[in-house]
Design a protein around this motif. Sequence first.
Motif, PDB file in Angstrom:
ATOM      1  N   ILE A 260     -22.296  -7.106   9.668  1.00  0.00           N
ATOM      2  CA  ILE A 260     -23.043  -5.850   9.783  1.00  0.00           C
ATOM      3  C   ILE A 260     -23.780  -5.514   8.482  1.00  0.00           C
ATOM      4  N   TYR A 261     -23.431  -6.168   7.377  1.00  0.00           N
ATOM      5  CA  TYR A 261     -24.076  -5.899   6.089  1.00  0.00           C
ATOM      6  C   TYR A 261     -25.367  -6.696   5.891  1.00  0.00           C
ATOM      7  N   ILE A 262     -25.676  -7.561   6.851  1.00  0.00           N
ATOM      8  CA  ILE A 262     -26.881  -8.391   6.719  1.00  0.00           C
ATOM      9  C   ILE A 262     -28.135  -7.567   6.993  1.00  0.00           C
ATOM     10  N   SER A 288     -12.785  -3.583  10.320  1.00  0.00           N
ATOM     11  CA  SER A 288     -12.326  -3.093   9.013  1.00  0.00           C
ATOM     12  C   SER A 288     -13.467  -2.618   8.133  1.00  0.00           C
ATOM     13  N   LYS A 289     -14.470  -3.463   7.931  1.00  0.00           N
ATOM     14  CA  LYS A 289     -15.551  -3.126   7.021  1.00  0.00           C
ATOM     15  C   LYS A 289     -16.740  -2.527   7.752  1.00  0.00           C
ATOM     16  N   TYR A 290     -16.617  -2.385   9.067  1.00  0.00           N
ATOM     17  CA  TYR A 290     -17.669  -1.771   9.867  1.00  0.00           C
ATOM     18  C   TYR A 290     -17.496  -0.253   9.915  1.00  0.00           C
ATOM     19  N   ALA A 291     -16.230   0.171   9.979  1.00  0.00           N
ATOM     20  CA  ALA A 291     -15.985   1.593  10.225  1.00  0.00           C
ATOM     21  C   ALA A 291     -14.781   2.117   9.442  1.00  0.00           C
ATOM     22  N   GLY A 299      -9.679  -6.014  15.251  1.00  0.00           N
ATOM     23  CA  GLY A 299     -10.684  -7.055  15.084  1.00  0.00           C
ATOM     24  C   GLY A 299     -10.860  -7.798  16.394  1.00  0.00           C
ATOM     25  N   TRP A 300     -11.607  -8.891  16.345  1.00  0.00           N
ATOM     26  CA  TRP A 300     -11.746  -9.707  17.555  1.00  0.00           C
ATOM     27  C   TRP A 300     -12.087 -11.139  17.185  1.00  0.00           C
ATOM     28  N   VAL A 354     -22.247   1.820   6.365  1.00  0.00           N
ATOM     29  CA  VAL A 354     -22.598   0.521   5.791  1.00  0.00           C
ATOM     30  C   VAL A 354     -23.731   0.682   4.783  1.00  0.00           C
ATOM     31  N   SER A 355     -24.716   1.538   5.111  1.00  0.00           N
ATOM     32  CA  SER A 355     -25.821   1.792   4.170  1.00  0.00           C
ATOM     33  C   SER A 355     -25.289   2.361   2.863  1.00  0.00           C
TER      34      SER A 355
END
Lengths: 447, 447
Positions: A260-262, A288-291, A299-300, A354-355
């Motif tokens: 999602i950081y791309i 985890s790092k998305y929200a 996770g998945w 994320v921003s």
Amino acid sequence: MFDHTQCVVRSSLLEKLGRTLPVKGRHRKTVIVHANSNVRRNPNIAKLQAGYLFPEINRIKMKHLEENPDAKIISLGIGDTTEPIPQPITKAMAAAAENLGTLDGYAQYGGYGAEQGQTLLREKLAERFYAEVNIQASDIFVSDGSKCDISRLQMMFGSNRRVAVQDPSYPAYVDSSVMIGNTEMYDHASKQYGKIVYLACSSENDFFPNLGLAKDAELIFFCSPNNPTGAAATRDQLIELVRHAKETGSIIIYDAAYAIYISNPNCPKTIFEIPGADECCIETCSFSKYAGFTGLRLGWTVVPDKLKFADGSLVKNDWNRLMCTSFNGASNIAQAGGMACLSDEGMNAMSELVSFYKENATILKNTFEEMGYAVYGGTDAPYVWVSFDGRDSWEVFTEVLTKCDIVVTPGSGFGPAGDGFIRCSAFGHRENILEAAQRLKESFSRS
Amino acid sequence: MFDHTQCVVRSSLLEKLGRTLPVKGRHRKTVIVHANSNVRRNPNIAKLQAGYLFPEINRIKMKHLEENPDAKIISLGIGDTTEPIPQPITKAMAAAAENLGTLDGYAQYGGYGAEQGQTLLREKLAERFYAEVNIQASDIFVSDGSKCDISRLQMMFGSNRRVAVQDPSYPAYVDSSVMIGNTEMYDHASKQYGKIVYLACSSENDFFPNLGLAKDAELIFFCSPNNPTGAAATRDQLIELVRHAKETGSIIIYDAAYAIYISNPNCPKTIFEIPGADECCIETCSFSKYAGFTGLRLGWTVVPDKLKFADGSLVKNDWNRLMCTSFNGASNIAQAGGMACLSDEGMNAMSELVSFYKENATILKNTFEEMGYAVYGGTDAPYVWVSFDGRDSWEVFTEVLTKCDIVVTPGSGFGPAGDGFIRCSAFGHRENILEAAQRLKESFSRS
């Protein structure tokens, strides 16, 4: 097994191995009571060096705090989210929790869930992240996080596999490979475990490894955007990766935890954008790092229908069997949170979060560049990878901690090719990131 | 590894194994693209028979529903809790969820938690369940449940162990032993996997096995109160178990997931009530059947300080290393729920819930006894174990489903010695338990 009758007469051995005690019974006799069990330690776990990286760093941090009780430590160490979870998501979880206190709510979500995850969540994940590629909801297995799935994947593939990893890389790939029995002993000279193929990634090869070195590997762990270097692989690089896997018959375990950081449109957000990847790749990902779900555990892992073992049997079937036997579904409240993340409101909230962290990354990246360091990552990833020109990275870590009260991660913690670097995590409150930048400038400026 | 050069010339083999494609490059050449990977299937997972028991049963239930869409199915099958979670507990979890949406709340509980669990929860578990025995908070590792810990324990001990299990027993012990490589092939005649020691437990031995058969076992899985037989081991039996482990140097993996259901004062609620157990036992437990947490995923495993491998190293150290590498802590909201369970109000609420399910067990036990069956369990456990005098238990299972629209669990699903029995779970709404009793009486009465 141990021969007890022998032991009774050999008192020196007896002393070494245990102590005697009288036992009830018609014929009172002396038997051994072992001080230690007779169970030998797992020789693979015995191979592991030191503790797992992040608890080790935490231990050193706590020691520093003990010695410097007034230190205001700022952590740019473990990539641990710091901002609150957006309220539309926390409110959905609170509602889910309350709901478990009602008869209807409990009937719907309260008992054992499917080991593969709630159907609606799997469908929503497919819709949000895999709509443009050939992945269905039934290929997606919800879990309590990528780290946990990595060990379960090792358990599914079993021991005596030839494994390749990027060097540097997230330590769980190597450590879990050691534990399951995919390596030989650790070699202190090369700082590598025997049998694992370490694929060096550096600025010299644009952080994309020479895959020719992995021609014999059965399993290749590949992480993009990479942890720790922050490098996001381009489409062409991933085409090469998939072609390599198809040619050698290997399977890629593709860790997309930071996808999602791309921002770069030339870097795919899932490996399944590459044609043929569904025949040779497994993808793990995480909220985890998305929200900010690091503590919630959700996770998945995607195991496509077309991915087959050499005998033609489906990898997915074995993964399903393992998940049903070794796992019992992700926590239902966390899954409710996942559903909320994937609503329109949740997607927007995640995007803002994320921003925010990406702005932190920019601040750190700019800081080190202004200070005269070569810096990588930080553009399509929440990690900034800073070169200290070959200096021992634990030494740099200690110096940064001592001089600035800042915890970073020593690059060599991610593999031998990481030495000479430190990783700075962009997860932090803004004022801490700015304060850290200031402290670093005061103590480490070169210009 | 596969030799590609050979394949290019052997087109029949080529066809079998893959297809060719042109590759970009200066010298355009034909290479193999594998339709299947070259990764062989894990031979241990290939040994597993059929699916994991409960998903299998669910599959059959769904098929029955498809064929009989009007059937009002009552499940006495998988031991899945049905009553809402007491509201003091759900409210605490809702508050924890809301709290993650605030800066302070997130700072306290939001990020990665300790892999071993929250300190306060470990302390509270020690205080509530181990105050009278030699177990400290630091011996308790919080997890996402016993089933998950069982597979992680297998991973810690590694392959080629000699394992003993009660027969019948919870299928995860055997299945995870197979997966990690502790067994030989399945033998269809004996219905056993080779190398595992099956310790038959029946009314003839008061459901306590002949431990002499396990003299070579390194690991012994022992569950009390037992799933599926409902038998709770007495203090004398457990003294014998611990003595056996100390004499042979084996380690007991003691599953106490149903300990809260014990009423008999002569049956210990933890193995650590037995002197010496802290030198030879690991205990797993769970909130699942204590407070309806089946879907929330919260359990714990106790690894005492004194438990040592043959080389004198601490088992606890390896468990800690494995948990840090393969696990990332239980969900923080579930842990908040666990804390609420252990408050005075929560303890009372759990006690009421357990009493309710135990009344269900009494109803089922009395029903079958009145119908003329030999019945075991149901007194100190939520399971009622009913003898059908040697009839094939899958056949009985099918007959009960077809005639009564009731799902039970076939005894042979728990091991060959379980054949001839069915297990009825006491988890259910009262009206369903009463209705099930009525239906069973109508179709299966002997008297």
